[in-house]
Structures are given as C-alpha cells and as structure tokens.
Design an enzyme around this catalytic site. Structure first.
Site, PDB file in Angstrom:
ATOM      1  N   HIS A  92       0.820  -1.214   0.000  1.00  0.00           N
ATOM      2  CA  HIS A  92       0.000   0.000   0.000  1.00  0.00           C
ATOM      3  C   HIS A  92       0.851   1.259   0.000  1.00  0.00           C
ATOM      4  O   HIS A  92       0.438   2.293  -0.505  1.00  0.00           O
ATOM      5  CB  HIS A  92      -0.997  -0.038   1.158  1.00  0.00           C
TER       6      HIS A  92
ATOM      7  N   GLU B  64     -11.200 -10.400  -4.842  1.00  0.00           N
ATOM      8  CA  GLU B  64      -9.762 -10.338  -4.570  1.00  0.00           C
ATOM      9  C   GLU B  64      -9.267 -11.575  -3.814  1.00  0.00           C
ATOM     10  O   GLU B  64      -8.088 -11.697  -3.531  1.00  0.00           O
ATOM     11  CB  GLU B  64      -9.385  -9.048  -3.846  1.00  0.00           C
TER      12      GLU B  64
ATOM     13  N   ASP C  40      -4.575  -8.038  -4.428  1.00  0.00           N
ATOM     14  CA  ASP C  40      -4.740  -9.167  -3.508  1.00  0.00           C
ATOM     15  C   ASP C  40      -5.008 -10.470  -4.256  1.00  0.00           C
ATOM     16  O   ASP C  40      -4.558 -11.533  -3.823  1.00  0.00           O
ATOM     17  CB  ASP C  40      -5.876  -8.884  -2.525  1.00  0.00           C
TER      18      ASP C  40
ATOM     19  N   CYS D 127     -10.250  -2.559 -10.207  1.00  0.00           N
ATOM     20  CA  CYS D 127      -9.654  -1.396  -9.546  1.00  0.00           C
ATOM     21  C   CYS D 127      -8.252  -1.708  -9.017  1.00  0.00           C
ATOM     22  O   CYS D 127      -7.593  -0.847  -8.462  1.00  0.00           O
ATOM     23  CB  CYS D 127     -10.547  -0.909  -8.403  1.00  0.00           C
TER      24      CYS D 127
HETATM   25  C1  PEP Z   1      -6.648  -4.894  -4.641  1.00  0.00           C
HETATM   26  O1  PEP Z   1      -6.403  -5.763  -3.810  1.00  0.00           O
HETATM   27  O2  PEP Z   1      -6.371  -5.003  -5.853  1.00  0.00           O
HETATM   28  C2  PEP Z   1      -7.258  -3.624  -4.205  1.00  0.00           C
HETATM   29  C3  PEP Z   1      -7.700  -2.739  -5.064  1.00  0.00           C
HETATM   30  O3  PEP Z   1      -7.321  -3.408  -2.871  1.00  0.00           O
HETATM   31  P1  PEP Z   1      -6.060  -2.932  -1.986  1.00  0.00           P
HETATM   32  O4  PEP Z   1      -4.904  -2.682  -2.911  1.00  0.00           O
HETATM   33  O5  PEP Z   1      -6.477  -1.716  -1.249  1.00  0.00           O
HETATM   34  O6  PEP Z   1      -5.839  -4.111  -1.104  1.00  0.00           O
HETATM   35 MG    MG Z   2      -7.224  -5.540  -1.857  1.00  0.00          MG
END
Ligand code: PEP
Ligand code: MG
Length: 578
Positions: free
Chosen positions: A195, A439, A463, A510
């Site tokens: 992140h 995910e 994920d 996303c």
């Molecule tokens: C993902 O896992 O692709 C996602 C968009 O969520 P995050 O990156 O916040 O875990």
């Molecule tokens: Mg995620």
C-alpha cells in the site's frame, strides 16, 4: 564516483535531491550507575530531552495543514498532554535520584509501570492509550540517545524537497511525508503492490522499494536520483548524468502535458465501444488530481486512510464529511466507497499495531473480517455511507469477501443501520448499489454463485495475485513471483468477467493491473469494459483505450490464458500491444 543501485520501481518518475535517512532500529536500553555528584546533571539531561520532545511536537502540530482529513494535529495534542503529565515529568526524576540510575533507564522503568496500569483497564479506548505512552516515551528515549526517527517527530522542514531513504515506510508515514513535500523515496523492503507503493503512485511520488542494504551505500545528505521507471537509484551522480536526468524530467513533463488533450475526450475504443474509466482515490484531497485529469467517477475510494495518523477512529460525522467532500467535487458523478480495509500492511500506524501481530497478517483479521468482528468500528462508517447516499450516486463496496456467510452478515448490518436511520427520519438511498471485491480466489471462482446477492463486482488484482500465487505482496524476497500475467491469475480474471456478464452484473477492475499500460489491451481482450485507475495513470489509460480496436483482441487474449510459457505469454502480449 557515482554508484547505481537496483530495486523495484514502485512509482514512475524521476526525483533528484538530497537524502534524508530515517532510522528505525531499536537499540536496547541498559542501566548504569550515575555517581551522586552527577545526579543533577542527569536530571537536567532528562528535563532537556522532555523540552526538546515538546518543542518538536509543537512544531509539527503548528505546521500541520488544517484542511487535511488526516487529523494529525489532534493526534499530536494527546502526546503533548502526556509530556506535561507528572507521570512523565516527575516520576522518572525521582527514580534517577533514588536509584542513582541513568535517565534512559528511569524512563524505561516508569514507562513499564504506566503500561501495566493501562493494560489492566477494561475500557478498550483507555487500554489503547498505552500505545501513545510508548510512542511518547520512545520519542524522549531517541532524543536522550541522539537518534532521529519518525516523520511526525521531524516536521516539515526536514522533508521539504528531500528524498527519503528508509528501511521501510508505513502508508501512514508516506502520507505525512507527502504533506511535508518530499520529492521521492527509496526503501530497503517492500513490494510494488504494497500500500505504500500504491500510495506513492497515487500521489505521484517517484519511489523505489526493495533496495536491499541501501543504507550501507547511501549516506545522509548524498545527492541521489530516483528513476522509478528504470528501477534504479543513482548515488552521487556526476554532472553529465545529472544533465541527462534533468533533460528526462523535462521530457516527462512535456509528455504529461501532451496527454492533456485526452482530458475531455470520451472513453471509447476505435470501433466505437464505450468503456468506463474511473479513478481510485485514498483521500478527499485527491479530488484535485482527479479534476486535473478530467475524471468523472470514483471506482475505488479506499476509506481506510481516514483512520491513519489519528486517534480515536473517525466519527460518523467525520466519515460523512469526507464522503460529501468527494461527492461535491464530483458534481453528480458516481463514487464507489469501499468500507475500511485495515489489517495486513495497512496498520493504523506502523509503530502502533491495533492487535498483536498475527503470524500471517494478510490471511488474518483484515478488511471485512475485522469490520464484522468490530461493529463499533464498522457501523459509524456504514451509517455515514448510507447518509451520503442521499446526496449523490454512492455505491457501497465490501473488501475481501470470501464466503456467503460474510455477505449475509454485512447485508444484515446494512439493514440494521437502515432501520435506525428510518426511525430517526434520516434520509438515505434504499437502492444504493451493493458490491463486493473479487480479490480472494474463492470469490473469483464463484462469481456466478454470488452474483444474485450483489449489484456489482470489482476485481482487486493486488490481492487476487497475492492470494492466488501464495506470495506476500509486501515481501520483496518473493516479489519476483508477483506476476499479473500468470495464467492462473488471467484465468480467474476471465472467468470472473464472464460469470458477471452472464449474470448481467457489472464488473470493473480497480487493482493496480488496470493502471498498468502494458495490460489494458489484454484486459479489454478478456472482456473487461470498466477500469478504475489511479489519477496518474488515468490519461495514459484513456489514450490506450481510445487507440484500441477491439476486433481480433479476444482470440489473442484467449491464447494467452492457454499457455504457461512466460516467453510465449510475453510474445502474445507484445502482439496485443503492437
Ligand atoms: C486490490 O487488492 O487489488 C485492491 C484494489 O485493494 P487494496 O490494494 O487496497 O488491497
Ligand atoms: Mg485488496
């Protein structure tokens, strides 16, 4: 002589500047005897350290921008109050005098006693205060020992126009340092989809992660270049290298400006197929970047960032205020609000874990699992999202759902909140679309089975890849296995899209894969028609989509999922992108 170090490019772009090294090592505190005639000096040393800590905190508090959603000032205020309390100003001095011990030891002893008292408290809010005590004490200890450590402690002037080098950085620290105006950062640990790395891309900060042993080669105040596209850091570059990179910075700026012509263009392929292209955000302030690129909808609002660098958790009103800011900025456009996804690498504060760290945090109490266990954390957010739905097009997105039981529980909680709002005649949209992230592989495999229970799906590849390929997305020792083009990942994406289409439910992506220009055509070939990307990737993605003819893409994409040879996959993807 200049030196080139290779890492993982977490965020594109070039940064040139002086290095500020952050130290996070914990050095053991030992006791030593202070001769009687030096006790007054030791007490003075301790008092000075307290005064410096207060001064540091006041400086940070006064320089914290007031209009930010991250309530850093309140967080600092709590620490200032603790530094003024007799439990820290008087008790350690008594220990120094009675035990003839050094200030560090006296402070450590006093801290243990206070923490013990806090731990025995039943009230979870009060017992969580022990973390604040520990942080305040750690600050004073660092001053006593002459260390410099966290961004909050250093304040803006240390970071403005600096390049930060650290062992690792939490998302919370990254946000703070972006507010302070860093040019870029490099870390020894971390992966491209941690992140912290996602934040860097979203905030447009050039960054390299996984730069092993970098602190052995780079010293404070060295001039370095971060080249996020080429995954390198150049230490003490000579004049020709500097000139080359300054030219590249100018070229990149020009290229970004050239993309501006796509800002108002509709998103449609050459053969006339309309595509949905939305933006991922982490903060209401990101709406400035969204406006800059002409984004008209938010496909992913990661609300967990509201919880970072502050204490206690945001109230319902604070949630609502943040969501309304986004809605107002969108002027009627849709916003997909994802409920908080804390846990794993998104601790509220890296030095202040909420729970004892699990042995496999990515597989533990994270996202919706945490929310269902802690309704006190979750319900204010749900209420705020529902209330926001009366003011615009709000969609509710639930992260990390892996089974029907969770869905049923969330639905039940939403219904409870709706009843409460109805009883108080508070308006909300009873038809607010309800969606879930795809995910966890279990969800991808069963999209057809879950489709009747939801209105839409959003694929989170960050994920999905981590869980499908069994590798921790923040662990750079296994990062080489992180592969969006692995046939298992592509097959899961393909079957998810097909199942959602079959059930007439919308499906978007996303995850970071959607923001990567190399994969957009492949995803279109796999049938994806809706993307949500970070603001920095938005115009490039639009350019690619608008220059793509869908004819013939699907058979090529189908060939990609039928081979496991990396060479063959690369060749096919090159053909798709040609
Ligand atoms: C993902 O896992 O692709 C996602 C968009 O969520 P995050 O990156 O916040 O875990
Ligand atoms: Mg995620």
């Amino acid at each position: 002589m200049s030196l080139t170090l290779h890492g993982i490019g977490a965020s594109k772009g070039i940064a040139i500047g002086k290095v500020h090294v952050l130290n996070h090592e914990d050095v053991e505190i030992t006791e030593y005897c202070v001769p009687k005639q030096h006790l007054d000096d030791e007490v003075t040393r301790f008092r000075n350290a307290l005064a410096i800590a207060q001064e540091q905190l006041r400086r940070v508090r006064d320089k914290t921008p007031k209009n930010k959603s991250v309530d850093i000032a309140a967080f600092i205020e709590v620490h200032l109050m603790m530094l003024d309390d007799s439990m820290l100003t008087i008790a350690p001095i008594e220990l120094i005098r009675t035990h003839q011990c050094n200030a560090e030891w006296a402070l450590k002893t006093q801290c243990s006693s206070i923490v013990q008292v806090f731990e025995q408290m039943d009230d979870p809010y009060l017992s969580a205060r022990k973390n604040d005590i520990e942080q305040v004490v750690a600050r004073v200890q660092r001053i006593l020992r002459g260390f410099i450590q966290s961004p909050a402690e250093m304040g803006e002037e240390y970071f403005n126009h600096a390049i930060v080098l650290a062992e690792d950085l939490s998302p919370a620290d990254t946000v703070l340092m972006q507010h302070y105006g860093i040019l870029g950062f490099a870390t020894e640990y971390g992966g491209a989809t941690s992140h912290t790395a996602i934040l860097a891309r979203s905030l447009g900060i050039p960054a390299i992660v996984g730069l092993r042993r970098a602190r052995s080669y780079i010293r404070p105040d060295d001039i370095i270049i971060i080249d996020g596209s080429q995954h390198v850091v150049i230490v003490e570059p000579n004049e020709p290298i500097l000139n080359y990179y300054r030219q590249r910075q100018r070229d990149e700026k020009r290229q970004r400006a050239a993309l501006g012509k796509f800002r108002t263009a509709p998103v449609v392929t050459r053969d006339g197929t309309p595509i949905t292209l939305q933006v991922n955000i982490e903060f209401p302030e990101d709406m400035d970047a969204v406006k800059r690129v002409g984004g008209e909808g938010i496909g992913l609002y990661r609300t967990e960032f509201l919880f970072m660098n502050r204490d206690p958790p945001p109230t319902e009103e604070e949630h609502l205020d943040a969501y309304l800011q986004v809605l107002r900025a969108l002027k009627g456009g849709p916003v997909t609000i994802r409920t908080l996804d804390l846990g794993a690498d998104k601790q509220i504060d890296s030095k202040r874990p909420e729970k004892p760290v699990a042995s496999n945090p990515a597989l533990g109490l994270r996202a919706i699992r945490l929310c269902l266990k802690e309704p006190k954390l979750f319900k204010p957010q749900l209420r705020a999202i529902l209330r926001a739905s009366a003011h615009g097009q709000v969609r509710l997105l639930i992260p990390m759902v892996s089974g029907l039981q969770e869905l049923v529980q969330v639905r039940k909680m939403v219904a409870e909140v709706q009843t409460e709002l109805n009883q108080k005649a508070i308006p909300f949209n009873p038809q607010m679309p309800f969606g879930i992230m795809v995910e966890v592989p279990a969800m991808a495999i069963c999209v057809d089975l879950f489709a009747p229970y939801v209105d839409f799906f959003s694929i989170g590849t960050n994920d999905l890849i981590q869980y499908t390929l069994a590798l921790d997305r923040i662990d750079n020792t296994v990062n080489y296995l992180y592969d969006p083009l692995h046939p298992a990942v592509l097959r899961l994406i393909k079957i998810s899209i097909e199942a959602a289409n079959h059930a007439n439910k919308s499906i978007s992506m996303c995850g970071e894969m959607a923001s990567d220009s190399r994969y957009i055509r492949l995803l279109l070939g796999l049938g994806l028609r809706s993307f949500s990307v970070h603001p920095e990737a938005f115009l490039e993605a639009k350019k690619i989509i608008n220059n793509t003819d869908l004819t013939g893409l699907a058979p090529l994409a189908t060939q990609v999922v039928k081979t496991c040879s990396p060479g063959e996959i690369s060749r096919l993807v090159e053909t798709i992108n040609a």
